[in-house]
Design a protein around this motif. Structure first.
Motif, mmCIF file in Angstrom:
data_model
loop_
_atom_site.group_PDB
_atom_site.id
_atom_site.type_symbol
_atom_site.label_atom_id
_atom_site.label_comp_id
_atom_site.label_asym_id
_atom_site.label_seq_id
_atom_site.Cartn_x
_atom_site.Cartn_y
_atom_site.Cartn_z
ATOM 1 N N SER A 43 6.644 -32.614 -70.180
ATOM 2 C CA SER A 43 5.947 -31.843 -69.155
ATOM 3 C C SER A 43 6.839 -30.736 -68.606
ATOM 4 N N ARG A 44 8.089 -31.085 -68.298
ATOM 5 C CA ARG A 44 8.992 -30.150 -67.630
ATOM 6 C C ARG A 44 10.107 -29.634 -68.526
ATOM 7 N N GLY A 45 10.452 -30.379 -69.559
ATOM 8 C CA GLY A 45 11.538 -29.946 -70.423
ATOM 9 C C GLY A 45 12.892 -30.055 -69.743
ATOM 10 N N ALA A 46 13.754 -29.095 -70.015
ATOM 11 C CA ALA A 46 15.154 -29.143 -69.563
ATOM 12 C C ALA A 46 15.287 -28.696 -68.115
ATOM 13 N N THR A 47 14.621 -29.403 -67.227
ATOM 14 C CA THR A 47 14.564 -28.959 -65.829
ATOM 15 C C THR A 47 15.931 -29.015 -65.148
ATOM 16 N N GLY A 48 16.756 -30.039 -65.496
ATOM 17 C CA GLY A 48 18.087 -30.131 -64.896
ATOM 18 C C GLY A 48 18.961 -28.941 -65.248
ATOM 19 N N LEU A 49 18.997 -28.599 -66.541
ATOM 20 C CA LEU A 49 19.778 -27.447 -66.978
ATOM 21 C C LEU A 49 19.220 -26.148 -66.408
ATOM 22 N N PHE A 50 17.891 -26.062 -66.370
ATOM 23 C CA PHE A 50 17.269 -24.835 -65.865
ATOM 24 C C PHE A 50 17.670 -24.596 -64.412
ATOM 25 N N GLU A 51 17.638 -25.655 -63.615
ATOM 26 C CA GLU A 51 18.019 -25.524 -62.213
ATOM 27 C C GLU A 51 19.494 -25.134 -62.088
ATOM 28 N N GLN A 52 20.327 -25.737 -62.933
ATOM 29 C CA GLN A 52 21.761 -25.409 -62.921
ATOM 30 C C GLN A 52 21.998 -23.947 -63.292
ATOM 31 N N TYR A 53 21.377 -23.513 -64.380
ATOM 32 C CA TYR A 53 21.579 -22.127 -64.825
ATOM 33 C C TYR A 53 21.029 -21.123 -63.822
ATOM 34 N N HIS A 54 19.906 -21.451 -63.213
ATOM 35 C CA HIS A 54 19.324 -20.527 -62.239
ATOM 36 C C HIS A 54 20.210 -20.420 -61.005
ATOM 37 N N SER A 55 20.788 -21.551 -60.595
ATOM 38 C CA SER A 55 21.701 -21.528 -59.445
ATOM 39 C C SER A 55 22.910 -20.649 -59.744
ATOM 40 N N GLU A 56 23.448 -20.770 -60.966
ATOM 41 C CA GLU A 56 24.584 -19.938 -61.361
ATOM 42 C C GLU A 56 24.199 -18.456 -61.381
ATOM 43 N N PHE A 57 22.982 -18.167 -61.819
ATOM 44 C CA PHE A 57 22.514 -16.776 -61.855
ATOM 45 C C PHE A 57 22.404 -16.197 -60.450
ATOM 46 N N ILE A 58 21.866 -16.990 -59.520
ATOM 47 C CA ILE A 58 21.742 -16.534 -58.130
ATOM 48 C C ILE A 58 23.124 -16.235 -57.544
ATOM 49 N N GLN A 59 24.109 -17.072 -57.887
ATOM 50 C CA GLN A 59 25.449 -16.903 -57.340
ATOM 51 C C GLN A 59 26.204 -15.745 -58.005
ATOM 52 N N ASN A 60 26.061 -15.636 -59.339
ATOM 53 C CA ASN A 60 26.899 -14.692 -60.089
ATOM 54 C C ASN A 60 26.171 -13.438 -60.561
ATOM 55 N N GLY A 61 24.857 -13.457 -60.556
ATOM 56 C CA GLY A 61 24.105 -12.314 -61.036
ATOM 57 C C GLY A 61 24.073 -12.204 -62.543
ATOM 58 N N GLU A 62 24.570 -13.231 -63.243
ATOM 59 C CA GLU A 62 24.559 -13.250 -64.698
ATOM 60 C C GLU A 62 24.075 -14.598 -65.197
ATOM 61 N N ALA A 63 23.433 -14.580 -66.369
ATOM 62 C CA ALA A 63 22.954 -15.822 -66.977
ATOM 63 C C ALA A 63 23.956 -16.315 -68.008
#
Length: 389
Positions: free
Chosen positions: A103-123
Motif C-alpha cells: 500500500s505504502r511501499g518504502a515509506t520509512g526511507l521516503f520520510e528519511q530522504y524527504h527530511s534530508e531534502f528539507i534540511q539540505n535542499g538536495e536529494a
C-alpha cells in the motif's frame, strides 16, 4: 489447462506473530495481543512491530550484502518471506513469476530522504530508485534470480489478495506454471501513523481502561474507532494441477469496486463485499462455507458494513466470523495474505480461532471451506474461497 485447480503449496510470513507457520499458530492460540504503545519519532501511538528475533533476522539480511544496506524495511521483509516461501515449495529453477504489492511501499526511507531534502535542499542519489513501489518485486526477483515476470502494484489494503488474483490469472492463462504472490508493509513511521490519526480512525485506547484491547476489530458495539498499524510481509506459492502436499485449494475468487463517495468509505452494507463474495461463491452453496476471515480494520463503520454484507450473502446460514487485526494490527497491503495464512492454519489444524472479546455462536466442529476478505480505500474488495485438501 484453464480448468486445472490452483493450489497454495507454501506460505511464509514475517510478522509480530513470528517467522514460521508453527510460531504463528502457537501465537494464534494465545489469547493476548501483540500491540504496544510507544513513540514513533514525535508521534505516540499503538503499533505492532516484528518480534525481536524477526528484527535480528532482518538486520542479518541487511548486512549480508552491501546492495541491501540501503533498502527499506518493506523490501527486506519481502525478500526474507519470499526466500522462506520458495524453500518450502522446493522451487529451485527460478522459473516462476513474482507479484508482490504494498500500500505504502518504502515509506520509512521516503520520510528519511524527504527530511534530508528539507534540511539540505538536495536529494540523496538513491532516493528515487529505493522508494519506488516497483522496488519490492524487483528486489525479490533479483534476490531469487527468477526468470518469470515480476509485477508490483498498490491497491491499498487489498493489495496482497489482488496479487493472488493476478497470479491465478497468469496460471490459468497458461503463461506461467508457478507464481509467488503477496504483500509487504512497514508502516510504523511517524508520518504514516499521523496520516491515519488525521483520518480519525486510529486507536485512542487508554491502557488504564479495563478491557485490555487497543484494537476492537469485530466488536460491533464499540463507541470509537480502534485501528492500529502493524508491520509484516506475507507470501504464498501458487501452482496449478493436482499437487501433492499442498496446503489448500483455491475454490473461488471474487472482486468488486464500489463507486467512490468518500476517500475512505464504503457503503453501509458494503456492496463491494457483497459482489466479491457472491462471485467467489459461484457454483457453491453458501451453507458449505464454515468460516469467514474478515478484513475488519477495527473502525466502527468498516466492521459494521462488512458484517452487514456477510448477512446479506449468507442469510440465516451464517458462518463463524473472525479476524486477526485485534492481535497483530492492520498491515495495509500485507494484511490480506496474513488473513489467508490464518485461514490455511485453521483448515490444517481443524480448529477455529476466534476473537476473545466476541461471543462466537457458530463455531464449526469441522472446517472444510473458509472465505477470506480484504478491501482497500474506495471499496476495492477481494474475496478468496479456500478449500481443505
Amino acid at each position: 489447462m484453464q480448468n486445472q485447480p490452483i493450489y497454495i503449496t507454501a506460505l511464509s510470513s514475517i510478522s509480530p506473530l513470528g517467522t514460521s507457520l508453527k510460531e504463528a499458530w502457537e501465537n494464534y492460540k494465545r489469547p493476548d495481543h501483540f500491540l504496544q504503545q510507544k513513540n514513533y519519532g514525535t508521534v505516540a501511538a499503538w503499533g505492532s512491530a516484528l518480534t525481536e528475533d524477526a528484527q535480528i533476522k532482518i538486520l542479518d539480511l541487511k548486512n549480508s550484502d552491501s546492495k541491501y544496506k540501503n533498502l527499506d524495511p518493506s523490501v527486506l521483509y519481502a525478500i526474507y518471506a519470499s526466500r522462506e516461501a520458495i524453500a518450502q515449495a522446493g522451487w529451485k529453477d527460478g522459473n516462476f513469476g513474482v507479484n508482490i504489492g504494498s500500500s505504502r511501499g518504502a515509506t520509512g526511507l521516503f520520510e528519511q530522504y524527504h527530511s534530508e531534502f528539507i534540511q539540505n535542499g538536495e536529494a540523496s542519489t538513491l532516493s528515487s530508485p529505493t522508494t519506488t513501489l516497483g522496488n519490492i518485486s524487483s528486489w525479490v526477483a533479483h534476490d531469487l534470480q527468477t526468470q518469470g515476470p515480476e509485477i508490483s502494484h498498490s491497491i491499498t489494503c487489498s493489495t496482497a489478495l489482488h496479487s493472488l488474483l493476478n497470479g491465478v490469472a497468469w496460471l490459468k492463462s497458461g503463461m506461467a506454471n508457478k507464481f509467488l504472490v503477496g504483500g509487504s508493509e512497514a508502516p510504523l513511521t511517524p508520518f504514516t501513523i499521523a496520516q491515519m490519526k488525521a483520518l480519525k480512525v486510529y486507536s485512542r485506547y487508554d491502557p488504564s481502561e479495563s478491557e485490555g484491547f487497543p484494537c476492537k476489530a469485530l466488536d460491533l458495539d464499540k463507541k470509537q474507532n480502534s485501528m492500529v498499524l502493524g508491520e509484516a510481509a506475507s507470501m504464498a506459492c501458487l501452482e496449478k494441477g493436482n499437487i501433492q502436499n499442498a496446503l489448500a485449494r483455491i475454490e473461488g475468487l471474487g472482486y468488486a469496486t464500489e463507486i467512490l463517495e468518500h476517500n475512505i468509505s464504503i457503503s453501509s452494507d458494503a456492496v463491494c463485499f457483497q459482489r466479491s463474495m457472491k462471485m467467489a461463491l459461484e457454483g457453491i452453496d453458501p451453507k458449505e462455507v464454515d468460516v469467514v476471515v474478515l478484513h475488519a480494520p477495527g473502525t466502527i463503520k468498516g466492521d459494521l458494513s462488512e458484517v452487514a454484507a456477510i448477512k446479506k450473502i449468507f442469510g440465516k446460514d451464517m458462518p463463524a466470523l473472525t479476524t486477526n487485526k485485534w492481535k497483530l494490527g492492520h498491515s495495509f497491503g500485507a494484511s490480506g495474505m496474513l488473513s489467508l495464512e490464518l485461514a490455511v492454519l485453521m483448515l490444517q489444524y481443524q480448529e477455529f480461532i476466534g476473537v476473545p472479546y466476541v461471543k462466537h455462536d457458530a463455531v464449526p466442529k469441522q472446517i472444510n471451506r473458509i472465505m477470506v476478505n480484504a478491501v482497500g480505500f474506495g471499496g476495492n474488495a477481494v474475496s478468496v474461497l479456500l478449500g481443505k485438501i
